[in-house]
Design an enzyme around this catalytic site. Structure first.
Site, short mmCIF file in Angstrom:
data_model
loop_
_atom_site.label_atom_id
_atom_site.label_comp_id
_atom_site.label_asym_id
_atom_site.label_seq_id
_atom_site.Cartn_x
_atom_site.Cartn_y
_atom_site.Cartn_z
CB SER A 1 54.77 -25.97 22.13
OG SER A 1 53.46 -26.47 21.92
CG HIS B 1 57.15 -29.12 20.16
ND1 HIS B 1 57.98 -30.21 20.21
CD2 HIS B 1 56.06 -29.44 20.91
CE1 HIS B 1 57.42 -31.16 20.97
NE2 HIS B 1 56.25 -30.71 21.40
C1 DX5 Z 1 51.99 -31.17 26.24
C2 DX5 Z 1 52.82 -30.78 25.05
C3 DX5 Z 1 53.83 -29.69 25.28
C4 DX5 Z 1 53.25 -28.43 25.83
C5 DX5 Z 1 54.29 -27.41 26.15
O1 DX5 Z 1 51.30 -32.34 25.96
O2 DX5 Z 1 53.54 -31.89 24.55
O3 DX5 Z 1 54.54 -29.46 24.09
O4 DX5 Z 1 52.35 -27.86 24.96
O5 DX5 Z 1 53.66 -26.27 26.62
P1 DX5 Z 1 54.09 -25.55 27.97
O6 DX5 Z 1 55.46 -25.02 27.72
O7 DX5 Z 1 53.05 -24.54 28.16
O8 DX5 Z 1 54.11 -26.63 29.03
ZN ZN Z 2 55.03 -31.56 22.89
#
Ligand code: DX5
Ligand code: ZN
Length: 220
Positions: A10, A35
């Site tokens: 992400s 992502h």
């Molecule tokens: C939250 C997002 C996720 C998040 C993942 O709303 O959809 O994609 O950013 O980040 P981590 O791995 O830090 O939880």
């Molecule tokens: Zn996400």
């Protein structure tokens, strides 16, 4: 089994002042997908980026743009995200008045369709549509922010959906998103997830060694 696991970093945890370079680094480090978390300050309490930024990022990689829309109402923006270069467009069922219509809008753009369930959202919301989509994204944190703690209570939902997919022999990917680390990634894989999203772990662990972190998430 392990070899079919895809890692979708992400960019929410990336340095927003140099997103293009960050995407090149993720590509080189072995990311399968990129992502992209799109937030509108209305469906979720945070605001991130929109189609114009995605369009500018598109030339930096050929990898799949896995676009997670946390915006409502979602329909009127589908075309813009498709044109900007999204490959998979994932929406939340609560963000549309008609799930079938939203699925068809995405299909009309020749993009893969994903539906996401928040931690408290029931499978019943999407049961009728599972055979019509390409991906189910299970959220293991409340959507809105990176860096939150994984909610183990969603593992049951993951298993239940995996069972439906297997029983019906559907070609549907199962993606998990939120708080994924080197430990709980095992749990997620065992429960049936084949795509892991990760922001904080990939960008922050091991002094930000993207390659190492991606490969650890894949192999653990
Ligand atoms: C939250 C997002 C996720 C998040 C993942 O709303 O959809 O994609 O950013 O980040 P981590 O791995 O830090 O939880
Ligand atoms: Zn996400």
């Amino acid at each position: 089994m392990t070899s079919s696991i895809k890692i979708s970093p992400s960019i929410l945890s990336a340095d927003f002042s140099k997103l293009g370079a960050e995407i090149v680094s993720l590509d080189k480090a072995g990311a399968d997908y990129i992502h992209v978390d799109v937030m509108d300050g209305h469906f979720v309490p945070n605001i991130t980026i929109g189609p114009e930024v995605i369009k500018k990022l598109r030339p930096f990689t050929k990898k799949t743009f896995d676009v997670h829309l946390m915006i409502s109402p979602v329909d009127k923006y589908i075309e813009q995200f498709a044109e900007a270069g999204a490959d998979i467009i994932t929406f939340h069922p609560e963000a549309t008045n008609n799930i079938s219509d939203t699925i068809n809008l995405i299909k009309k753009q020749n993009k893969k369709v994903g539906i996401s369930l928040k931690p408290k959202s029931s499978i019943d919301l999407i049961r009728d549509y599972i055979s019509k989509i390409d991906l189910i994204l299970i959220m293991s944190v409340e959507p809105g922010f990176g860096g939150q703690k994984f909610m183990p209570e969603v593992v049951g939902k993951l298993k239940e959906i995996k069972k439906i997919i297997s029983e019906k022999k559907l070609n549907v990917d199962l993606e998990i998103d939120g708080g994924i680390n080197f430990e709980n990634c095992k749990l997620a894989k065992e429960a049936g997830a084949n795509i892991l999203v990760s922001g904080s772990t990939i960008f922050k662990e091991n002094k930000g060694n993207l390659k190492k972190n991606i490969s650890l998430l894949r192999s653990n």
